[in-house]
Design an enzyme around this catalytic site. Structure first.
Site, mmCIF file in Angstrom:
data_model
loop_
_atom_site.group_PDB
_atom_site.id
_atom_site.type_symbol
_atom_site.label_atom_id
_atom_site.label_comp_id
_atom_site.label_asym_id
_atom_site.label_seq_id
_atom_site.Cartn_x
_atom_site.Cartn_y
_atom_site.Cartn_z
ATOM 1 N N ARG A 87 32.904 58.401 35.991
ATOM 2 C CA ARG A 87 31.514 58.524 36.351
ATOM 3 C C ARG A 87 30.790 57.378 35.353
ATOM 4 O O ARG A 87 31.385 56.851 34.441
ATOM 5 C CB ARG A 87 30.923 59.966 35.997
ATOM 6 C CG ARG A 87 29.376 60.268 36.146
ATOM 7 C CD ARG A 87 29.288 61.784 35.401
ATOM 8 N NE ARG A 87 27.977 62.138 36.296
ATOM 9 C CZ ARG A 87 27.412 63.163 35.499
ATOM 10 N NH1 ARG A 87 28.060 63.978 34.637
ATOM 11 N NH2 ARG A 87 26.333 63.604 35.859
ATOM 12 N N GLY B 223 23.490 67.887 37.324
ATOM 13 C CA GLY B 223 24.372 67.343 38.566
ATOM 14 C C GLY B 223 23.790 66.331 39.286
ATOM 15 O O GLY B 223 23.864 66.214 40.529
ATOM 16 N N ARG C 27 24.711 71.696 34.818
ATOM 17 C CA ARG C 27 23.189 71.336 33.912
ATOM 18 C C ARG C 27 22.439 70.937 35.281
ATOM 19 O O ARG C 27 21.641 71.609 35.663
ATOM 20 C CB ARG C 27 23.692 70.377 32.958
ATOM 21 C CG ARG C 27 22.355 70.150 32.165
ATOM 22 C CD ARG C 27 22.823 68.924 31.054
ATOM 23 N NE ARG C 27 22.891 67.650 31.382
ATOM 24 C CZ ARG C 27 22.062 66.734 31.840
ATOM 25 N NH1 ARG C 27 20.917 67.153 31.541
ATOM 26 N NH2 ARG C 27 22.335 65.544 32.109
ATOM 27 N N THR D 71 34.791 70.134 37.531
ATOM 28 C CA THR D 71 34.411 71.233 37.971
ATOM 29 C C THR D 71 34.120 70.897 39.259
ATOM 30 O O THR D 71 34.792 71.862 40.132
ATOM 31 C CB THR D 71 33.087 71.890 37.168
ATOM 32 O OG1 THR D 71 33.118 71.855 35.737
ATOM 33 C CG2 THR D 71 32.842 73.374 37.513
ATOM 34 N N HIS E 223 42.725 66.697 31.041
ATOM 35 C CA HIS E 223 41.968 65.581 30.578
ATOM 36 C C HIS E 223 42.914 64.402 29.975
ATOM 37 O O HIS E 223 42.595 63.375 29.189
ATOM 38 C CB HIS E 223 40.714 65.939 29.499
ATOM 39 C CG HIS E 223 39.529 66.693 30.150
ATOM 40 N ND1 HIS E 223 39.080 66.447 31.208
ATOM 41 C CD2 HIS E 223 39.117 67.759 29.649
ATOM 42 C CE1 HIS E 223 38.160 67.493 31.255
ATOM 43 N NE2 HIS E 223 38.445 68.201 30.350
HETATM 44 P P1 A3P Z 1 25.327 66.715 34.104
HETATM 45 O O1 A3P Z 1 25.376 67.382 32.656
HETATM 46 O O2 A3P Z 1 24.866 65.496 34.042
HETATM 47 O O3 A3P Z 1 24.521 67.889 34.915
HETATM 48 P P2 A3P Z 1 32.801 68.425 33.841
HETATM 49 O O4 A3P Z 1 32.893 69.524 35.128
HETATM 50 O O5 A3P Z 1 33.550 67.612 33.882
HETATM 51 O O6 A3P Z 1 32.460 69.183 32.587
HETATM 52 O O7 A3P Z 1 31.240 67.820 34.082
HETATM 53 C C1 A3P Z 1 29.940 68.623 33.984
HETATM 54 C C2 A3P Z 1 29.152 67.603 34.969
HETATM 55 O O8 A3P Z 1 29.098 67.859 36.178
HETATM 56 C C3 A3P Z 1 27.682 68.056 34.646
HETATM 57 O O9 A3P Z 1 27.024 66.790 34.874
HETATM 58 C C4 A3P Z 1 27.446 69.268 35.649
HETATM 59 O O10 A3P Z 1 26.275 69.377 35.860
HETATM 60 C C5 A3P Z 1 28.092 68.454 36.645
HETATM 61 N N1 A3P Z 1 28.626 69.431 37.963
HETATM 62 C C6 A3P Z 1 29.199 70.402 37.990
HETATM 63 N N2 A3P Z 1 29.317 71.118 39.005
HETATM 64 C C7 A3P Z 1 29.174 70.150 39.977
HETATM 65 C C8 A3P Z 1 29.008 70.011 41.406
HETATM 66 N N3 A3P Z 1 29.347 71.122 41.843
HETATM 67 N N4 A3P Z 1 28.649 68.878 41.990
HETATM 68 C C9 A3P Z 1 27.961 67.903 41.278
HETATM 69 N N5 A3P Z 1 27.910 67.879 39.694
HETATM 70 C C10 A3P Z 1 28.600 69.109 39.216
#
Ligand code: A3P
Length: 304
Positions: A135, A271, A269, A52, A111
């Protein structure tokens, strides 16, 4: 062979990766019908690595002349609509007509493991460019575990952390094994640095400005001195930050519906880096680190 996936989907092993049925069908449709354009930017990740965030960064870098930062599409529209997930979209519509209809430059998220793309997209002469974000697998596991429980159908019991951990370690997760996914893009980034740009979530967190500049250079649209003086890089970093994105109405609302069971808000969640310390036992962390070390040995990549 099939095994029960822990994202409530049945996962199938396909060419070395664990994929849902829609993932496999999506890949097949990409092979048969997807027409890459020289301007395409593929934002690739293993799920929960910060897709995201990277989508937002790339979208705002590439479209920085088209929108005002105070009235930006990212602040109003669903990130799931602005930058589609290729395999999901193609699977859902059964064709590439929607993807074909997108205006250039297309920012397309995926993905799909690198080795499962058609050669016309990965070979040297292909016009596609990939930006990849990975990550620390300990944070990926924790993020996946939370996410899968959040989006699970009510009738299903919660997934325990132990179950999630065991599956993840065995490589059984969407587009897993996680390490093979990462290595596919890592090796491609070493072999073809002009085609694949590789980042780690932890590094982007530490130095978001540097990452934004690197992406812009890689995509052939470096920041001009005037833009630097106007603070455009900082505007992009702020617009795409976790704090900003997670506080937007469009990302706080429950946006689930029949076609889209996952709400925009489910992608935000905490981040943070190292949230795993709040969830994994020292033994779990050690085991994951051992697997990671073994898998990445000799590749030049590490998560330390
Ligand atoms: P956490 O669950 O550790 O908080 P994806 O986008 O691949 O589904 O990954 C989701 C993860 O990226 C989640 O991690 C989410 O909180 C975090 N995330 C989403 N937006 C973000 C942003 N703008 N900056 C940093 N982390 C972000």
């Amino acid at each position: 062979p099939t095994r029960k996936g822990w994202w409530m989907h049945q996962l199938f092993q396909y060419q070395g990766f664990w994929l849902s049925a829609f993932g496999i069908r999506g890949i097949m449709l990409v092979h048969d019908h997807f027409k890459p354009r020289p301007t395409d930017i593929i934002v690739a990740t293993s799920p929960k690595c910060g897709t995201t965030w990277l989508k937002a960064l790339v979208f705002s870098i590439i479209n920085r002349d088209s929108y005002d930062f105070s009235d930006h599409p990212l602040s109003k529209a669903s990130h799931q609509d602005l930058m589609i997930l290729l395999e999901l979209h193609i699977h859902g519509s059964g064709s590439t007509s929607l993807v074909d209809g997108l205006a250039s430059p297309r920012v397309i998220s995926t993905h799909i493991p690198y080795s499962l793309f058609p050669e016309r997209m990965t070979e040297g002469s292909s016009p596609c460019r990939f930006v990849y974000l990975c990550r620390d697998p300990k944070d990926v596991l924790v993020s996946k575990w939370h996410f899968s429980n959040k989006v699970r159908p009510e009738e299903l019991p919660p997934l325990t952390l132990d179950e999630a951990f065991e599956s993840f370690c065995q490589g059984v997760s969407h587009e897993g094994p996680f390490w093979d996914h990462v290595l596919g893009y890592w090796k491609a980034s070493l072999e073809s640095p002009e085609k694949v740009l590789f980042f780690k979530y932890e590094d982007v967190k530490k130095q978001p400005w540097g990452c934004v500049r690197k992406v812009a250079e890689f995509l052939g649209v470096p920041f001009s001195e005037e833009e630097e003086n106007k603070g455009v890089v900082g505007e992009i970093v702020k617009l795409c930050s976790f704090e900003k994105m997670s506080s937007l109405d469009v990302n706080k609302r429950d946006t689930r519906n029949r076609e889209r069971p996952v709400s925009n808000s489910d992608f935000f969640r905490k981040g943070e880096v190292r949230d795993w310390v709040n969830h994994l036992s020292p033994q779990m962390a050690e085991k994951l680190d051992q697997i990671t070390e073994q898998k990445l040995q000799g590749t030049g990549l590490s998560f330390h």
